[in-house]
Design an enzyme around this catalytic site. Structure first.
Site, mmCIF file in Angstrom:
data_model
loop_
_atom_site.group_PDB
_atom_site.id
_atom_site.type_symbol
_atom_site.label_atom_id
_atom_site.label_comp_id
_atom_site.label_asym_id
_atom_site.label_seq_id
_atom_site.Cartn_x
_atom_site.Cartn_y
_atom_site.Cartn_z
ATOM 1 N N GLN A 115 2.932 9.949 1.242
ATOM 2 C CA GLN A 115 4.349 9.401 1.195
ATOM 3 C C GLN A 115 5.076 9.590 0.014
ATOM 4 O O GLN A 115 6.260 9.275 -0.355
ATOM 5 C CB GLN A 115 4.163 7.668 1.165
ATOM 6 C CG GLN A 115 3.547 7.268 2.570
ATOM 7 C CD GLN A 115 3.507 5.652 2.714
ATOM 8 O OE1 GLN A 115 2.628 5.093 2.016
ATOM 9 N NE2 GLN A 115 4.674 5.092 3.104
ATOM 10 N N HIS A 158 -2.119 6.923 7.618
ATOM 11 C CA HIS A 158 -1.341 7.790 7.037
ATOM 12 C C HIS A 158 -1.903 9.354 6.718
ATOM 13 O O HIS A 158 -1.276 10.590 6.920
ATOM 14 C CB HIS A 158 -0.608 7.398 5.602
ATOM 15 C CG HIS A 158 0.743 6.824 5.943
ATOM 16 N ND1 HIS A 158 1.822 6.879 6.321
ATOM 17 C CD2 HIS A 158 0.718 5.255 5.423
ATOM 18 C CE1 HIS A 158 2.626 5.921 6.260
ATOM 19 N NE2 HIS A 158 2.102 4.923 5.862
ATOM 20 N N CYS A 188 6.510 -0.313 6.344
ATOM 21 C CA CYS A 188 6.023 0.647 5.607
ATOM 22 C C CYS A 188 6.873 1.137 4.818
ATOM 23 O O CYS A 188 8.008 1.370 5.359
ATOM 24 C CB CYS A 188 5.647 1.741 6.656
ATOM 25 S SG CYS A 188 5.252 3.136 6.041
ATOM 26 N N LEU A 189 6.737 1.513 3.533
ATOM 27 C CA LEU A 189 7.652 2.008 2.712
ATOM 28 C C LEU A 189 8.457 3.265 3.109
ATOM 29 O O LEU A 189 9.625 3.476 2.739
ATOM 30 C CB LEU A 189 7.068 2.316 1.149
ATOM 31 C CG LEU A 189 6.470 1.002 0.635
ATOM 32 C CD1 LEU A 189 6.006 1.629 -1.024
ATOM 33 C CD2 LEU A 189 7.551 -0.104 0.298
ATOM 34 N N GLY A 239 0.742 -1.188 0.044
ATOM 35 C CA GLY A 239 0.067 -0.049 0.051
ATOM 36 C C GLY A 239 1.009 1.270 -0.069
ATOM 37 O O GLY A 239 2.030 1.088 0.434
ATOM 38 N N HIS A 267 -4.006 0.858 7.789
ATOM 39 C CA HIS A 267 -2.595 1.574 7.839
ATOM 40 C C HIS A 267 -2.370 2.788 7.112
ATOM 41 O O HIS A 267 -1.806 3.972 7.441
ATOM 42 C CB HIS A 267 -1.432 0.418 7.285
ATOM 43 C CG HIS A 267 0.035 0.960 7.192
ATOM 44 N ND1 HIS A 267 1.079 0.330 8.166
ATOM 45 C CD2 HIS A 267 0.612 1.688 6.456
ATOM 46 C CE1 HIS A 267 1.905 1.228 7.726
ATOM 47 N NE2 HIS A 267 1.832 1.895 6.665
ATOM 48 N N GLU A 268 -2.870 2.569 5.785
ATOM 49 C CA GLU A 268 -3.116 3.631 4.844
ATOM 50 C C GLU A 268 -3.828 4.893 5.080
ATOM 51 O O GLU A 268 -3.602 5.991 4.963
ATOM 52 C CB GLU A 268 -3.252 3.298 3.443
ATOM 53 C CG GLU A 268 -2.319 2.131 2.799
ATOM 54 C CD GLU A 268 -0.849 2.304 2.934
ATOM 55 O OE1 GLU A 268 -0.408 3.495 2.980
ATOM 56 O OE2 GLU A 268 -0.264 1.462 3.151
HETATM 57 NI NI NI Z 1 2.768 3.059 5.545
#
Ligand code: NI
Length: 161
Positions: free
Chosen positions: A54, A139, A93-94, A49, A135-136
């Site tokens: 991000q 963000h 997480c990226l 995701g 999670h997203e």
């Molecule tokens: Ni993330």
């Protein structure tokens, strides 16, 4: 399409709240290009995701890909309507490369969002999809998984070359 630069741990933008996308703007070239770029960027880094913040864009837009038959899912202005139960899951997480930890997420969620064609969608999700949606959406509210990890579960895993 283009790969966008990722924002990483320590970048203050990750703590900011993203703004809703006006529904009339969904089909504009600007938003459609952003969606394509986010999907490409998520795939390049093998992410499940990615939230627009991000890549430095404070808009309520996320992309998710479980690498199953459904392909990438695009969620615009997503909201969680209902949650059920709990699951303890491993998460990364990226924006936090090579870091993984356990978190508690709802076992199931019902979410509503606009898709990239401007259609209103309601989805019932469980397991990894429920985890990814939570999670997203965090963000989009400036919340990071690292702030909600179970104590002592953080691991640094070097990527294999
Ligand atoms: Ni993330």
């Amino acid at each position: 399409m283009a790969i966008r630069n990722l924002r990483y741990e320590g970048d203050e933008i990750l703590k900011k709240k993203s703004r809703e996308i006006p529904v009339d703007d969904i089909k504009t070239e600007k938003i459609q290009t952003l969606i394509d770029d986010m999907v490409e960027t998520m795939h390049k880094y093998n992410g499940v995701g990615l939230a627009a913040v991000q890549v430095g864009v404070l808009k309520r837009l996320i992309v998710i890909d479980l690498y199953d038959d459904n392909g990438p899912i695009v969620l615009i202005n997503p909201e969680i309507i209902k949650t059920k139960g709990e699951q303890e899951v491993e998460e990364g997480c990226l924006s936090f490369p090579n870091q993984f930890a356990k978190v508690i997420r709802p076992a199931e969620v019902v979410a509503e969002y606009w898709d990239r064609d401007g259609k209103r969608i309601r989805v019932k999700a469980k397991e990894l999809l429920a985890q990814a949606i939570c999670h997203e959406i965090d963000h989009l509210n400036g919340e990071l998984f690292i702030e909600k990890i179970l104590p002592g579960t953080l691991e640094y895993v070097e990527p294999e070359n």
